[in-house]
Design a protein around this motif. Structure first.
Motif, PDB file in Angstrom:
ATOM      1  N   VAL A   1       0.876  -1.170   0.000  1.00  0.00           N
ATOM      2  CA  VAL A   1       0.000   0.000   0.000  1.00  0.00           C
ATOM      3  C   VAL A   1       0.913   1.219   0.000  1.00  0.00           C
ATOM      4  CG1 VAL A   1      -1.767   1.305   1.246  1.00  0.00           C
ATOM      5  CG2 VAL A   1      -1.871  -1.199   1.194  1.00  0.00           C
ATOM      6  N   ILE A   2       0.932   1.940  -1.120  1.00  0.00           N
ATOM      7  CA  ILE A   2       1.882   3.041  -1.280  1.00  0.00           C
ATOM      8  C   ILE A   2       1.314   4.379  -0.815  1.00  0.00           C
ATOM      9  CG2 ILE A   2       3.005   1.849  -3.190  1.00  0.00           C
ATOM     10  CD1 ILE A   2       1.672   3.858  -5.094  1.00  0.00           C
ATOM     11  N   GLY A   3       0.031   4.414  -0.486  1.00  0.00           N
ATOM     12  CA  GLY A   3      -0.583   5.641  -0.010  1.00  0.00           C
ATOM     13  C   GLY A   3      -2.088   5.492   0.032  1.00  0.00           C
ATOM     14  N   THR A   4      -2.766   6.562   0.421  1.00  0.00           N
ATOM     15  CA  THR A   4      -4.214   6.570   0.434  1.00  0.00           C
ATOM     16  C   THR A   4      -4.721   7.809  -0.308  1.00  0.00           C
ATOM     17  OG1 THR A   4      -4.195   7.656   2.605  1.00  0.00           O
ATOM     18  CG2 THR A   4      -4.479   5.259   2.568  1.00  0.00           C
ATOM     19  N   SER A   5      -5.943   7.714  -0.770  1.00  0.00           N
ATOM     20  CA  SER A   5      -6.547   8.781  -1.560  1.00  0.00           C
ATOM     21  C   SER A   5      -7.122   9.864  -0.659  1.00  0.00           C
ATOM     22  CB  SER A   5      -7.650   8.189  -2.438  1.00  0.00           C
ATOM     23  OG  SER A   5      -8.715   7.725  -1.606  1.00  0.00           O
ATOM     24  N   VAL A   6      -7.671  10.885  -1.275  1.00  0.00           N
ATOM     25  CA  VAL A   6      -8.341  11.961  -0.529  1.00  0.00           C
ATOM     26  C   VAL A   6      -9.424  11.376   0.372  1.00  0.00           C
ATOM     27  CG1 VAL A   6      -9.838  13.981  -0.755  1.00  0.00           C
ATOM     28  CG2 VAL A   6      -7.870  13.726  -2.270  1.00  0.00           C
ATOM     29  N   GLU A   7     -10.170  10.400  -0.143  1.00  0.00           N
ATOM     30  CA  GLU A   7     -11.261   9.789   0.612  1.00  0.00           C
ATOM     31  C   GLU A   7     -10.821   8.531   1.351  1.00  0.00           C
ATOM     32  OE1 GLU A   7     -14.377   9.363  -2.278  1.00  0.00           O
ATOM     33  OE2 GLU A   7     -14.621  11.541  -2.507  1.00  0.00           O
ATOM     34  N   ASN A   8      -9.509   8.436   1.584  1.00  0.00           N
ATOM     35  CA  ASN A   8      -8.908   7.398   2.438  1.00  0.00           C
ATOM     36  C   ASN A   8      -9.043   5.983   1.875  1.00  0.00           C
ATOM     37  OD1 ASN A   8      -7.345   7.038   4.802  1.00  0.00           O
ATOM     38  ND2 ASN A   8      -9.116   6.208   5.894  1.00  0.00           N
ATOM     39  N   ARG A   9      -8.961   5.849   0.558  1.00  0.00           N
ATOM     40  CA  ARG A   9      -8.931   4.527  -0.065  1.00  0.00           C
ATOM     41  C   ARG A   9      -7.474   4.174  -0.396  1.00  0.00           C
ATOM     42  NH1 ARG A   9     -13.704   6.915  -2.377  1.00  0.00           N
ATOM     43  NH2 ARG A   9     -15.543   5.748  -1.655  1.00  0.00           N
ATOM     44  N   ASP A  10      -7.139   2.892  -0.231  1.00  0.00           N
ATOM     45  CA  ASP A  10      -5.763   2.446  -0.454  1.00  0.00           C
ATOM     46  C   ASP A  10      -5.367   2.553  -1.925  1.00  0.00           C
ATOM     47  OD1 ASP A  10      -5.426   1.879   2.198  1.00  0.00           O
ATOM     48  OD2 ASP A  10      -5.710  -0.296   1.983  1.00  0.00           O
ATOM     49  N   ILE A  11      -4.109   2.934  -2.131  1.00  0.00           N
ATOM     50  CA  ILE A  11      -3.478   2.860  -3.455  1.00  0.00           C
ATOM     51  C   ILE A  11      -2.448   1.744  -3.340  1.00  0.00           C
ATOM     52  CG2 ILE A  11      -2.131   4.070  -5.201  1.00  0.00           C
ATOM     53  CD1 ILE A  11      -3.212   6.693  -3.879  1.00  0.00           C
ATOM     54  N   THR A  12      -2.648   0.666  -4.095  1.00  0.00           N
ATOM     55  CA  THR A  12      -1.865  -0.547  -3.894  1.00  0.00           C
ATOM     56  C   THR A  12      -1.012  -0.865  -5.108  1.00  0.00           C
ATOM     57  OG1 THR A  12      -3.629  -1.398  -2.473  1.00  0.00           O
ATOM     58  CG2 THR A  12      -1.986  -2.986  -3.255  1.00  0.00           C
ATOM     59  N   ALA A  13       0.239  -1.237  -4.833  1.00  0.00           N
ATOM     60  CA  ALA A  13       1.155  -1.721  -5.872  1.00  0.00           C
ATOM     61  C   ALA A  13       1.324  -3.226  -5.690  1.00  0.00           C
ATOM     62  CB  ALA A  13       2.502  -1.016  -5.756  1.00  0.00           C
ATOM     63  N   TYR A  14       1.200  -3.983  -6.780  1.00  0.00           N
ATOM     64  CA  TYR A  14       1.321  -5.442  -6.749  1.00  0.00           C
ATOM     65  C   TYR A  14       2.620  -5.839  -7.439  1.00  0.00           C
ATOM     66  CZ  TYR A  14      -3.608  -5.188  -5.497  1.00  0.00           C
ATOM     67  OH  TYR A  14      -4.798  -4.888  -4.863  1.00  0.00           O
ATOM     68  N   HIS A  15       3.351  -6.784  -6.826  1.00  0.00           N
ATOM     69  CA  HIS A  15       4.695  -7.135  -7.290  1.00  0.00           C
ATOM     70  C   HIS A  15       4.751  -8.577  -7.795  1.00  0.00           C
ATOM     71  CE1 HIS A  15       5.753  -3.459  -5.197  1.00  0.00           C
ATOM     72  NE2 HIS A  15       5.246  -3.957  -4.084  1.00  0.00           N
ATOM     73  N   TYR A  16       5.451  -8.764  -8.910  1.00  0.00           N
ATOM     74  CA  TYR A  16       5.602 -10.087  -9.529  1.00  0.00           C
ATOM     75  C   TYR A  16       7.059 -10.258  -9.933  1.00  0.00           C
ATOM     76  CZ  TYR A  16       0.572  -9.411  -9.798  1.00  0.00           C
ATOM     77  OH  TYR A  16      -0.727  -9.148  -9.475  1.00  0.00           O
ATOM     78  N   GLY A  17       7.643 -11.400  -9.559  1.00  0.00           N
ATOM     79  CA  GLY A  17       9.052 -11.635  -9.842  1.00  0.00           C
ATOM     80  C   GLY A  17       9.932 -11.082  -8.730  1.00  0.00           C
ATOM     81  N   GLU A  18      11.189 -11.487  -8.743  1.00  0.00           N
ATOM     82  CA  GLU A  18      12.091 -11.124  -7.653  1.00  0.00           C
ATOM     83  C   GLU A  18      13.387 -10.495  -8.131  1.00  0.00           C
ATOM     84  OE1 GLU A  18      12.624 -14.710  -5.451  1.00  0.00           O
ATOM     85  OE2 GLU A  18      10.540 -14.769  -4.738  1.00  0.00           O
ATOM     86  N   GLY A  19      13.412 -10.032  -9.365  1.00  0.00           N
ATOM     87  CA  GLY A  19      14.638  -9.446  -9.899  1.00  0.00           C
ATOM     88  C   GLY A  19      14.895  -8.040  -9.389  1.00  0.00           C
ATOM     89  N   ASN A  20      16.076  -7.525  -9.689  1.00  0.00           N
ATOM     90  CA  ASN A  20      16.457  -6.182  -9.258  1.00  0.00           C
ATOM     91  C   ASN A  20      16.071  -5.092 -10.256  1.00  0.00           C
ATOM     92  OD1 ASN A  20      17.677  -7.088  -6.849  1.00  0.00           O
ATOM     93  ND2 ASN A  20      19.538  -7.657  -7.970  1.00  0.00           N
ATOM     94  N   THR A  21      15.689  -5.499 -11.467  1.00  0.00           N
ATOM     95  CA  THR A  21      15.261  -4.528 -12.481  1.00  0.00           C
ATOM     96  C   THR A  21      13.752  -4.404 -12.417  1.00  0.00           C
ATOM     97  OG1 THR A  21      17.124  -5.088 -13.940  1.00  0.00           O
ATOM     98  CG2 THR A  21      15.214  -4.009 -14.953  1.00  0.00           C
ATOM     99  N   GLU A  22      13.270  -3.263 -11.932  1.00  0.00           N
ATOM    100  CA  GLU A  22      11.828  -3.103 -11.736  1.00  0.00           C
ATOM    101  C   GLU A  22      11.193  -2.349 -12.901  1.00  0.00           C
ATOM    102  OE1 GLU A  22       8.583  -1.595  -8.383  1.00  0.00           O
ATOM    103  OE2 GLU A  22      10.701  -1.083  -8.150  1.00  0.00           O
ATOM    104  N   LEU A  23      10.145  -2.938 -13.458  1.00  0.00           N
ATOM    105  CA  LEU A  23       9.327  -2.292 -14.485  1.00  0.00           C
ATOM    106  C   LEU A  23       7.981  -1.957 -13.848  1.00  0.00           C
ATOM    107  CD1 LEU A  23      10.001  -4.629 -17.562  1.00  0.00           C
ATOM    108  CD2 LEU A  23      11.320  -2.653 -16.761  1.00  0.00           C
ATOM    109  N   LEU A  24       7.580  -0.702 -13.934  1.00  0.00           N
ATOM    110  CA  LEU A  24       6.357  -0.230 -13.279  1.00  0.00           C
ATOM    111  C   LEU A  24       5.280   0.076 -14.320  1.00  0.00           C
ATOM    112  CD1 LEU A  24       4.777   0.834 -10.794  1.00  0.00           C
ATOM    113  CD2 LEU A  24       5.965   3.028 -11.122  1.00  0.00           C
ATOM    114  N   PHE A  25       4.086  -0.484 -14.109  1.00  0.00           N
ATOM    115  CA  PHE A  25       2.933  -0.239 -14.980  1.00  0.00           C
ATOM    116  C   PHE A  25       1.826   0.403 -14.142  1.00  0.00           C
ATOM    117  CE2 PHE A  25       5.326  -3.616 -16.932  1.00  0.00           C
ATOM    118  CZ  PHE A  25       5.205  -3.413 -18.302  1.00  0.00           C
ATOM    119  N   VAL A  26       1.249   1.480 -14.655  1.00  0.00           N
ATOM    120  CA  VAL A  26       0.259   2.249 -13.892  1.00  0.00           C
ATOM    121  C   VAL A  26      -1.018   2.421 -14.713  1.00  0.00           C
ATOM    122  CG1 VAL A  26      -0.238   4.435 -12.723  1.00  0.00           C
ATOM    123  CG2 VAL A  26       2.101   3.503 -12.696  1.00  0.00           C
ATOM    124  N   GLY A  27      -2.151   2.133 -14.096  1.00  0.00           N
ATOM    125  CA  GLY A  27      -3.456   2.364 -14.713  1.00  0.00           C
ATOM    126  C   GLY A  27      -4.322   3.244 -13.822  1.00  0.00           C
TER     127      GLY A  27
END
Length: 298
Positions: free
Chosen positions: A56-82
């Motif tokens: 959970v990387i933060g919460t919204s104005v109305e206190n809803r969670d903003i969540t990041a989901y992680h797959y794989g264990e490598g050191n090179t991180e690719l981030l996708f945002v919708g």
């Protein structure tokens, strides 16, 4: 004789009274000593269980969670945002959820040196406004009228989050022919602040942000030229997916754009704009994602 007996009885009663008074006082003192000398019991705080698969990387104005989901264990991180535009661009969140399903069902597509992070809903208040949830939903949950989705473009403060980042930020931005609220300052909104903190902390190798609907892959820049790596990402994703490639978004002037802020920070980033507001075009986006995974496996 009678008087003597009365005197004896009185003395006995006095003696008993003294005994019981002394006994009660002694017990009270003993109890007090017990209370004051007993060690206080301290309850250790319980540690929250951590889950390496999501943050959970933060919460919204109305206190809803903003969540990041992680797959794989490598050191090179690719981030996708919708979902930066919430319920107005609800199909961008469904693309992100489709990616999550794909990675869960096919974990071997992730190279050993790579970790894929997906933030499916950056604007949970805006999504909730339209579909009534911030979790995975279906197309049938969305109003059939495009106009009904417009309020979901903005966060709980009425701010367009993609006008709230630190590249050419203005308090009043433009969306097509309309003016929109860019916030009181760059990163004034908790949602944009949350993704800023995550990116600054994790330093992803590359970032892909989904929008709709202009049918193309757009490079990022903030008056510093397009990064070489960004050009590579733009062409890779475009060629694999079939979307046209663009060096910049120039249909109208935008301020406070997320991917342009990433360019300012030196992070390779592209905008992928779906063709419509109604389709997720998964086969096209899957091809683009696979191309990036293969590229970063080297």
């Amino acid at each position: 004789m009678k008087k003597i007996l009365i005197i004896i009885v009185i003395l006995i009663l006095i003696a008993l009274g003294v005994y019981f008074i002394t006994k009660d006082t002694s017990e009270t003192v003993d109890m007090t000593e017990t209370i004051t000398t007993e060690e206080p019991q301290v309850t250790e705080p319980t540690q929250e269980e951590t889950d390496d698969t999501k943050t959970v990387i933060g919460t919204s104005v109305e206190n809803r969670d903003i969540t990041a989901y992680h797959y794989g264990e490598g050191n090179t991180e690719l981030l996708f945002v919708g979902g930066i535009h919430g319920g107005y661009e609800w199909n961008t969140s469904l693309v992100a959820y489709e990616l999550m399903d794909y990675l869960e069902e096919n974990p071997t597509v992730i190279p050993e040196n790579v970790q894929v992070t997906v933030v499916p809903v950056l604007n949970p208040d805006g999504l909730y406004e339209v579909v009534g949830t911030t979790e995975k939903f279906s197309k049938t949950d969305v109003p059939s009228s495009q106009d009904a989705t417009i309020p979901g473009r903005f966060n709980g403060n009425g701010v367009d989050l993609n006008r709230n980042f630190d590249c050419d930020w203005e308090s009043t931005g433009v969306w097509q022919n309309a003016e929109v609220d860019g916030g009181t300052s760059a990163f004034s909104e908790p949602e944009s602040k949350a993704i800023q903190n995550y990116i600054n902390t994790h330093n992803p190798e590359a970032v892909v942000v989904w929008y709709s609907a202009a049918n193309g892959v757009f490079a990022s820049s903030c008056h510093n030229g397009v990064l070489t790596e960004t050009t590579t990402l733009t062409n890779l994703y475009a060629e694999a997916s079939g979307y046209p490639a663009y060096e910049e978004f120039n249909f109208y002037e935008i301020t406070g754009d997320m991917v342009n802020w990433l360019a300012k920070e030196g992070v390779p980033a592209i905008s992928v704009l779906l063709s419509t507001h109604d389709d997720i075009e998964w086969s096209k986006n899957k091809a683009g994602i696979d191309a990036l995974l293969e590229y970063y496996s080297n």
